[in-house]
Design a protein around this motif. Structure first.
Motif, short mmCIF file in Angstrom:
data_model
loop_
_atom_site.label_atom_id
_atom_site.label_comp_id
_atom_site.label_asym_id
_atom_site.label_seq_id
_atom_site.Cartn_x
_atom_site.Cartn_y
_atom_site.Cartn_z
N LYS A 104 37.15 5.12 47.71
CA LYS A 104 37.40 6.19 49.09
C LYS A 104 35.87 6.74 48.99
O LYS A 104 35.44 6.97 49.85
CB LYS A 104 38.33 6.96 48.95
N ALA A 105 35.52 7.18 47.77
CA ALA A 105 34.22 7.94 47.63
C ALA A 105 33.21 7.17 47.42
O ALA A 105 31.90 7.43 47.42
CB ALA A 105 34.39 9.08 46.41
N ARG A 106 33.50 5.73 47.39
CA ARG A 106 32.33 4.83 47.23
C ARG A 106 31.36 5.21 45.99
O ARG A 106 30.07 5.29 45.96
CB ARG A 106 31.51 4.40 48.21
N SER A 107 32.29 5.32 44.73
CA SER A 107 31.46 5.99 43.46
C SER A 107 31.87 5.32 42.32
O SER A 107 32.81 4.90 42.10
CB SER A 107 31.61 7.52 43.44
N ILE A 108 31.07 5.25 41.20
CA ILE A 108 31.44 5.12 39.86
C ILE A 108 31.12 6.17 39.05
O ILE A 108 30.04 6.56 39.04
CB ILE A 108 30.81 3.87 39.44
N THR A 109 31.92 6.59 38.26
CA THR A 109 31.84 7.80 37.24
C THR A 109 32.10 7.15 35.81
O THR A 109 32.77 6.34 35.49
CB THR A 109 33.18 8.82 37.56
N VAL A 110 31.04 7.40 35.22
CA VAL A 110 30.90 6.78 33.97
C VAL A 110 31.05 8.04 32.98
O VAL A 110 30.41 8.96 32.96
CB VAL A 110 29.35 6.37 33.49
N THR B 105 28.54 10.59 37.75
CA THR B 105 28.82 9.84 38.82
C THR B 105 27.71 9.45 39.57
O THR B 105 26.53 10.01 39.78
CB THR B 105 29.77 10.81 39.79
N TYR B 106 27.67 7.98 39.98
CA TYR B 106 26.96 7.27 40.69
C TYR B 106 27.40 6.73 42.15
O TYR B 106 28.44 6.53 42.03
CB TYR B 106 26.38 5.85 40.02
N MET B 107 26.49 7.11 43.20
CA MET B 107 26.96 6.70 44.65
C MET B 107 25.70 6.16 45.05
O MET B 107 24.53 6.37 44.84
CB MET B 107 27.25 7.95 45.32
N GLY B 108 25.95 5.17 46.31
CA GLY B 108 24.89 4.79 46.93
C GLY B 108 23.99 3.75 46.45
O GLY B 108 24.30 2.77 45.62
N GLU B 109 22.62 4.15 46.50
CA GLU B 109 21.63 3.47 45.94
C GLU B 109 21.29 3.70 44.49
O GLU B 109 20.11 3.36 43.87
CB GLU B 109 20.37 3.15 46.90
N GLU C 29 21.67 -3.39 35.24
CA GLU C 29 21.13 -2.54 36.37
C GLU C 29 21.63 -2.94 37.79
O GLU C 29 21.63 -4.19 38.16
CB GLU C 29 19.56 -2.61 36.50
N PHE C 30 22.46 -2.05 38.40
CA PHE C 30 22.72 -2.44 39.86
C PHE C 30 23.39 -1.00 40.36
O PHE C 30 23.45 -0.27 39.50
CB PHE C 30 23.94 -3.26 39.78
N THR C 31 23.56 -1.06 41.64
CA THR C 31 23.98 0.30 42.33
C THR C 31 25.35 0.17 42.79
O THR C 31 26.02 -1.08 42.65
CB THR C 31 23.07 0.34 43.70
N VAL C 32 25.98 1.19 42.99
CA VAL C 32 27.45 1.14 43.50
C VAL C 32 27.57 0.34 44.77
O VAL C 32 28.32 -0.30 45.19
CB VAL C 32 28.03 2.51 43.50
N GLU C 33 26.43 0.70 45.77
CA GLU C 33 26.26 0.05 47.12
C GLU C 33 26.28 -1.47 46.80
O GLU C 33 26.95 -2.27 47.55
CB GLU C 33 25.11 0.57 47.90
N ALA D 42 31.50 -7.18 47.35
CA ALA D 42 32.73 -7.40 47.42
C ALA D 42 33.09 -7.37 48.85
O ALA D 42 34.06 -7.55 49.27
CB ALA D 42 33.62 -6.18 46.84
N LYS D 43 32.01 -7.29 49.77
CA LYS D 43 32.00 -7.41 51.32
C LYS D 43 33.08 -6.35 51.62
O LYS D 43 34.04 -6.97 52.61
CB LYS D 43 32.36 -9.07 51.59
N ILE D 44 32.86 -5.21 51.26
CA ILE D 44 33.67 -4.01 51.77
C ILE D 44 32.84 -3.33 52.72
O ILE D 44 31.80 -2.57 52.03
CB ILE D 44 34.24 -3.41 50.64
N PRO D 45 33.08 -3.20 54.16
CA PRO D 45 32.26 -2.36 54.99
C PRO D 45 32.43 -0.86 54.62
O PRO D 45 33.39 -0.80 54.07
CB PRO D 45 32.60 -2.91 56.34
N LEU D 46 31.50 -0.01 55.01
CA LEU D 46 31.62 1.24 55.17
C LEU D 46 32.96 1.96 55.41
O LEU D 46 33.41 2.80 55.02
CB LEU D 46 30.36 2.08 55.54
N ASP D 47 33.30 1.28 56.69
CA ASP D 47 34.58 1.84 57.39
C ASP D 47 35.77 1.37 56.95
O ASP D 47 36.81 1.45 57.57
CB ASP D 47 34.30 1.75 58.92
N ALA D 48 35.70 0.63 55.89
CA ALA D 48 37.16 -0.27 55.45
C ALA D 48 38.09 0.72 54.63
O ALA D 48 39.32 0.27 54.47
CB ALA D 48 36.70 -1.44 54.54
#
Length: 192
Positions: A144-150, A159-163, A175-179, A185-191
Motif C-alpha cells: 500500500k505504501a509501495r515501500s520496503i523497510t530494511v 525505509t526505501y520508496m520510489g526510485e 542494487e534495485f529500487t522499490v519501483e 511485478a506489473k502492479i500499477p500505481l492505482d492497483a
C-alpha cells in the motif's frame, strides 16, 4: 485461525502434526499452530519479482527459497515462521542440510510482504523477533505504501520508496529500487 492443542506444542510435536489439506499451512507461534494466510495475486507477483532480484545477486552464493519454514527461537520458545522469502548464504548452510526439511539455521535475509489484515506494526514486531533469532536482515514490503523497510540488528530501520536505490553491504552487487520491484511485478500505481 489457531489449531488448538491442549498443551503448548514443541517444535517436534508441531512437525509431527498431520499436514493440512490443499494450501493450508501453519506456523508455530507461542506453542500454537497458527494458520498462515494464503498469498493473493499481488502478493504472489511481488514475491516472484523479489525472488528474481535476490537470485540475480546471490546466485551460487547460497539458497533463495519462497515459503520455506525455518526453525528458530522466539522469547525462549520454539518458533517456526514461514517467511515469504528467505536467503541463506553458503557460509550459514550446514553441510548436511536436508533440502526437503525445515531450515535449521537462521537465514541471512528474511522478506515478509504485508498481507491484507496485517499491519506494519505487526510486521515490525516480527522483524524484531527475527533479528533476535540471529537473522541478519529483515525486509518488510508494504504494497500500500509501495515501500520496503530494511531492519538491521545494529542500526535503526531504513525505509526505501520510489526510485531510492536499495543496496546492502551484506549482499554485494545488490542494487534495485522499490519501483523496479513493482514494475517487474506489473502492479500499477492505482492497483491497491
Amino acid at each position: 485461525m489457531i489449531l488448538q492443542a491442549k498443551n503448548q506444542l514443541t517444535l517436534q510435536e508441531f512437525l509431527n502434526l498431520p499436514t493440512g489439506e490443499g494450501d493450508i499451512t501453519y506456523e508455530l507461534v507461542d506453542g500454537q499452530a497458527i494458520l498462515k494466510m494464503s498469498p493473493k495475486k499481488f502478493h504472489s507477483k511481488l514475491t516472484r519479482a523479489l525472488l528474481n532480484f535476490i537470485e540475480q545477486c546471490c546466485e551460487d552464493k547460497g539458497e533463495v527459497c519462497p515459503e520455506l519454514a525455518v526453525a528458530l527461537t522466539r522469547r525462549g520458545r520454539d518458533w517456526m515462521p514461514i517467511p515469504d522469502i528467505l536467503y541463506i548464504s553458503n557460509e550459514r548452510l550446514p553441510p548436511d542440510w536436508n533440502q526437503e526439511g525445515v531450515c535449521s539455521v537462521p537465514p541471512d535475509l528474511v522478506i515478509e510482504i504485508i498481507s491484507p489484515g496485517q499491519t506494519f506494526g505487526q510486521m515490525a514486531a516480527k522483524a524484531k523477533d527475527y533479528l533476535d533469532a540471529k537473522v541478519l536482515r529483515v525486509w518488510v514490503l508494504d504494497s500500500k505504501a509501495r515501500s520496503i523497510t530494511v531492519f538491521y540488528p545494529d542500526a535503526a530501520p531504513q525505509t526505501y520508496m520510489g526510485e531510492e536505490l536499495i543496496t546492502d553491504s551484506l549482499f554485494e552487487g545488490l542494487e534495485f529500487t522499490v519501483e523496479q520491484v513493482f514494475q517487474k511485478a506489473k502492479i500499477p500505481l492505482d492497483a491497491q
